[in-house]
Design a protein around this motif. Structure first.
Motif, PDB file in Angstrom:
ATOM      1  N   GLU A  32       4.225  43.394 -42.655  1.00 19.80           N
ATOM      2  CA  GLU A  32       3.496  42.289 -43.274  1.00 19.80           C
ATOM      3  C   GLU A  32       3.958  42.090 -44.715  1.00 19.80           C
ATOM      4  OE1 GLU A  32      -0.529  43.496 -43.017  1.00 19.80           O
ATOM      5  OE2 GLU A  32      -0.525  43.682 -40.833  1.00 19.80           O
ATOM      6  N   GLY A  33       4.104  40.832 -45.099  1.00 17.86           N
ATOM      7  CA  GLY A  33       4.466  40.526 -46.475  1.00 17.86           C
ATOM      8  C   GLY A  33       5.664  39.618 -46.581  1.00 17.86           C
ATOM      9  N   PHE A  34       6.521  39.596 -45.546  1.00 17.14           N
ATOM     10  CA  PHE A  34       7.647  38.683 -45.516  1.00 17.14           C
ATOM     11  C   PHE A  34       7.210  37.430 -44.749  1.00 17.14           C
ATOM     12  CE2 PHE A  34      11.952  37.461 -43.765  1.00 17.14           C
ATOM     13  CZ  PHE A  34      12.468  37.034 -44.973  1.00 17.14           C
ATOM     14  N   ALA A  37       5.578  32.587 -40.133  1.00 15.80           N
ATOM     15  CA  ALA A  37       4.947  31.292 -39.903  1.00 15.80           C
ATOM     16  C   ALA A  37       4.034  31.349 -38.686  1.00 15.80           C
ATOM     17  CB  ALA A  37       6.020  30.218 -39.694  1.00 15.80           C
ATOM     18  N   GLY A  38       2.878  30.701 -38.807  1.00 13.31           N
ATOM     19  CA  GLY A  38       1.915  30.688 -37.714  1.00 13.31           C
ATOM     20  C   GLY A  38       1.302  32.043 -37.438  1.00 13.31           C
ATOM     21  N   ALA A  39       1.529  33.011 -38.344  1.00 14.01           N
ATOM     22  CA  ALA A  39       1.062  34.389 -38.133  1.00 14.01           C
ATOM     23  C   ALA A  39       1.507  34.908 -36.772  1.00 14.01           C
ATOM     24  CB  ALA A  39      -0.457  34.480 -38.266  1.00 14.01           C
ATOM     25  N   ALA A  40       2.687  34.460 -36.319  1.00 10.54           N
ATOM     26  CA  ALA A  40       3.154  34.797 -34.975  1.00 10.54           C
ATOM     27  C   ALA A  40       3.314  36.306 -34.786  1.00 10.54           C
ATOM     28  CB  ALA A  40       4.478  34.086 -34.697  1.00 10.54           C
ATOM     29  N   GLY A  41       3.989  36.950 -35.735  1.00 12.90           N
ATOM     30  CA  GLY A  41       4.200  38.392 -35.618  1.00 12.90           C
ATOM     31  C   GLY A  41       2.911  39.177 -35.743  1.00 12.90           C
ATOM     32  N   ARG A  42       2.040  38.737 -36.667  1.00 12.53           N
ATOM     33  CA  ARG A  42       0.764  39.442 -36.843  1.00 12.53           C
ATOM     34  C   ARG A  42      -0.102  39.338 -35.594  1.00 12.53           C
ATOM     35  NH1 ARG A  42      -4.248  37.776 -38.055  1.00 12.53           N
ATOM     36  NH2 ARG A  42      -3.620  35.696 -38.768  1.00 12.53           N
ATOM     37  N   LEU A  44       0.841  38.852 -32.510  1.00 15.23           N
ATOM     38  CA  LEU A  44       1.423  39.658 -31.435  1.00 15.23           C
ATOM     39  C   LEU A  44       1.133  41.136 -31.669  1.00 15.23           C
ATOM     40  CD1 LEU A  44       3.108  40.264 -28.982  1.00 15.23           C
ATOM     41  CD2 LEU A  44       5.178  39.881 -30.353  1.00 15.23           C
ATOM     42  N   THR A  45       1.293  41.592 -32.894  1.00 14.58           N
ATOM     43  CA  THR A  45       1.039  43.004 -33.201  1.00 14.58           C
ATOM     44  C   THR A  45      -0.415  43.374 -32.949  1.00 14.58           C
ATOM     45  OG1 THR A  45       2.790  43.012 -34.874  1.00 14.58           O
ATOM     46  CG2 THR A  45       1.125  44.750 -35.025  1.00 14.58           C
ATOM     47  N   GLU A  46      -1.343  42.520 -33.398  1.00  8.34           N
ATOM     48  CA  GLU A  46      -2.763  42.781 -33.168  1.00  8.34           C
ATOM     49  C   GLU A  46      -3.074  42.816 -31.675  1.00  8.34           C
ATOM     50  OE1 GLU A  46      -4.729  39.726 -35.333  1.00  8.34           O
ATOM     51  OE2 GLU A  46      -4.504  40.722 -37.278  1.00  8.34           O
ATOM     52  N   HIS A  47      -2.449  41.921 -30.918  1.00  6.73           N
ATOM     53  CA  HIS A  47      -2.671  41.914 -29.469  1.00  6.73           C
ATOM     54  C   HIS A  47      -2.197  43.224 -28.845  1.00  6.73           C
ATOM     55  CE1 HIS A  47      -2.761  40.681 -25.284  1.00  6.73           C
ATOM     56  NE2 HIS A  47      -1.484  41.002 -25.191  1.00  6.73           N
ATOM     57  N   LEU A  48      -1.031  43.692 -29.223  1.00 13.20           N
ATOM     58  CA  LEU A  48      -0.487  44.921 -28.648  1.00 13.20           C
ATOM     59  C   LEU A  48      -1.398  46.120 -28.924  1.00 13.20           C
ATOM     60  CD1 LEU A  48       3.309  44.503 -29.506  1.00 13.20           C
ATOM     61  CD2 LEU A  48       2.204  44.157 -27.281  1.00 13.20           C
ATOM     62  N   LEU A  49      -1.935  46.191 -30.138  1.00 15.24           N
ATOM     63  CA  LEU A  49      -2.788  47.324 -30.492  1.00 15.24           C
ATOM     64  C   LEU A  49      -4.197  47.191 -29.923  1.00 15.24           C
ATOM     65  CD1 LEU A  49      -1.694  47.949 -34.201  1.00 15.24           C
ATOM     66  CD2 LEU A  49      -1.020  49.211 -32.143  1.00 15.24           C
ATOM     67  N   GLN A 206       0.905  27.717 -41.977  1.00 15.11           N
ATOM     68  CA  GLN A 206      -0.111  28.456 -42.722  1.00 15.11           C
ATOM     69  C   GLN A 206      -1.330  28.784 -41.875  1.00 15.11           C
ATOM     70  OE1 GLN A 206       0.509  29.552 -45.867  1.00 15.11           O
ATOM     71  NE2 GLN A 206       2.528  28.684 -45.448  1.00 15.11           N
ATOM     72  N   ALA A 207      -1.355  28.314 -40.638  1.00  8.64           N
ATOM     73  CA  ALA A 207      -2.478  28.584 -39.743  1.00  8.64           C
ATOM     74  C   ALA A 207      -2.106  29.670 -38.752  1.00  8.64           C
ATOM     75  CB  ALA A 207      -2.864  27.300 -38.993  1.00  8.64           C
ATOM     76  N   ALA A 208      -3.115  30.271 -38.143  1.00  9.79           N
ATOM     77  CA  ALA A 208      -2.870  31.206 -37.040  1.00  9.79           C
ATOM     78  C   ALA A 208      -2.584  30.387 -35.793  1.00  9.79           C
ATOM     79  CB  ALA A 208      -4.081  32.113 -36.832  1.00  9.79           C
TER      80      ALA A 208
END
Length: 305
Positions: A32-34, A37-42, A44-49, A206-208
């Motif tokens: 996190e920090g780079f 867009a669309g919080a796509a990586g975040r 996906l990561t939250e879903h996996l955990l 800027q949105a999820a």
């Protein structure tokens, strides 16, 4: 400092990983920090955990890596005293997919300091756990409409690891990130590393935007063979897309802008196949979108969905 001084392995969990036969076990990375867009990586990561069983196998010394004054953790003050402190964590998790196949997930804040030591430590962890390939993923804003399929740009440390439908221009110079340095150093060491970058409509950056996370999880499944159902993401994507479509329908100005993006998307697709990154394409900027749309999307970005 030596790489092993930057992290701590849970020896009990490490032995379980070894017994699971982790040869070729994928190492997923989202810092996190780079750009995301669309919080796509975040998302996906939250879903996996959230969706799959996981245990912590390694923790990094966050005090050595984080600039607290630039990214201050949150604290809660209640009833005359400090109640909680949300301590930042940068950890490696062992996760099992729906079929029980193990993979590793490195996530947390992108280090502010000691990038080379951090990358060397991740290489050492991957070596000790027998993990590979290393796979990074995030979203990038593009001048595309939400009414068309999202593309995924792929790149890798050697030919044959991935086949991209969206080739990048032959040469780019961009600001570095810790995850891109990881891919570069892994490649120098002869290790396999892959990057997955989903294209996100710039007015949704800027949105999820759960649709972007779904696109990433499909690409991840294709690359790794992991079994990663995503019912919750599908439901969140349906809700979000319904809200977006309603907002477009209520504003003639927004609808016109989206239609313009659709026309440019279709023209680029017809001219360049599936390469939407052709040089010289003029795409509308975020400033051209209606203020009403931007406010709506900002509100959606703050919601749980």
């Amino acid at each position: 400092m030596q790489p092993e001084e930057l992290y701590e392995l849970d020896t009990n969990q490490t032995s379980e990983v070894s017994e699971a036969g982790p040869e070729g076990m994928a190492l997923l990375v989202h810092l996190e920090g780079f750009m995301d867009a669309g919080a796509a990586g975040r998302l996906l990561t939250e879903h996996l955990l959230d969706a799959f069983e996981h245990t912590t196998v390694a923790r990094f010394n966050i005090d050595r890596l984080l600039d607290y004054r630039s990214r201050r953790p949150l604290m809660t003050f209640d009833d005359g005293k400090w109640e909680t402190y949300d301590a930042p964590e940068l950890s490696v998790f062992r996760v099992a997919d729906s079929a029980g196949k193990p993979f590793l997930l490195l996530t947390g804040p992108e280090p502010d300091h000691e990038w080379e030591a951090f990358v060397a430590a991740t290489q050492e962890i991957a070596e000790r756990l027998g993990a590979g390939p290393m796979i990074t993923y995030f979203g990038v804003p593009m001048g595309i409409p939400h009414t068309r399929p999202l593309g995924v740009i792929t790149h890798a440390t050697r030919p044959g690891l991935v086949s991209s439908k969206l080739p990048l221009p032959s040469k780019l110079q961009v600001p570095a990130s810790a995850s891109s340095l990881m891919e570069y150093r892994f490649g120098e060491a002869g290790k396999d590393a892959i990057g997955l970058v989903v294209q996100v409509p710039h007015y949704l950056s800027q949105a999820a935007y759960p649709t972007a996370a779904l696109t990433l999880i499909d690409a991840l499944t294709e690359v790794t063979g992991l079994d990663l159902p995503a019912l919750e993401l599908h439901e969140a994507a349906d809700r979000t897309n319904t809200l977006i479509d309603r907002q477009v329908a209520e504003s003639a100005e927004v609808a016109e802008l989206v239609q313009g993006l659709e026309a440019q998307y279709d023209a680029a697709l017809a001219h360049d196949g599936e390469n939407l990154l052709a040089d010289g394409e003029e795409m509308p900027t975020a400033e051209e979108l209606a203020a009403q749309f931007e406010q709506f999307l900002a509100e959606q970005g703050g919601s749980e969905d």
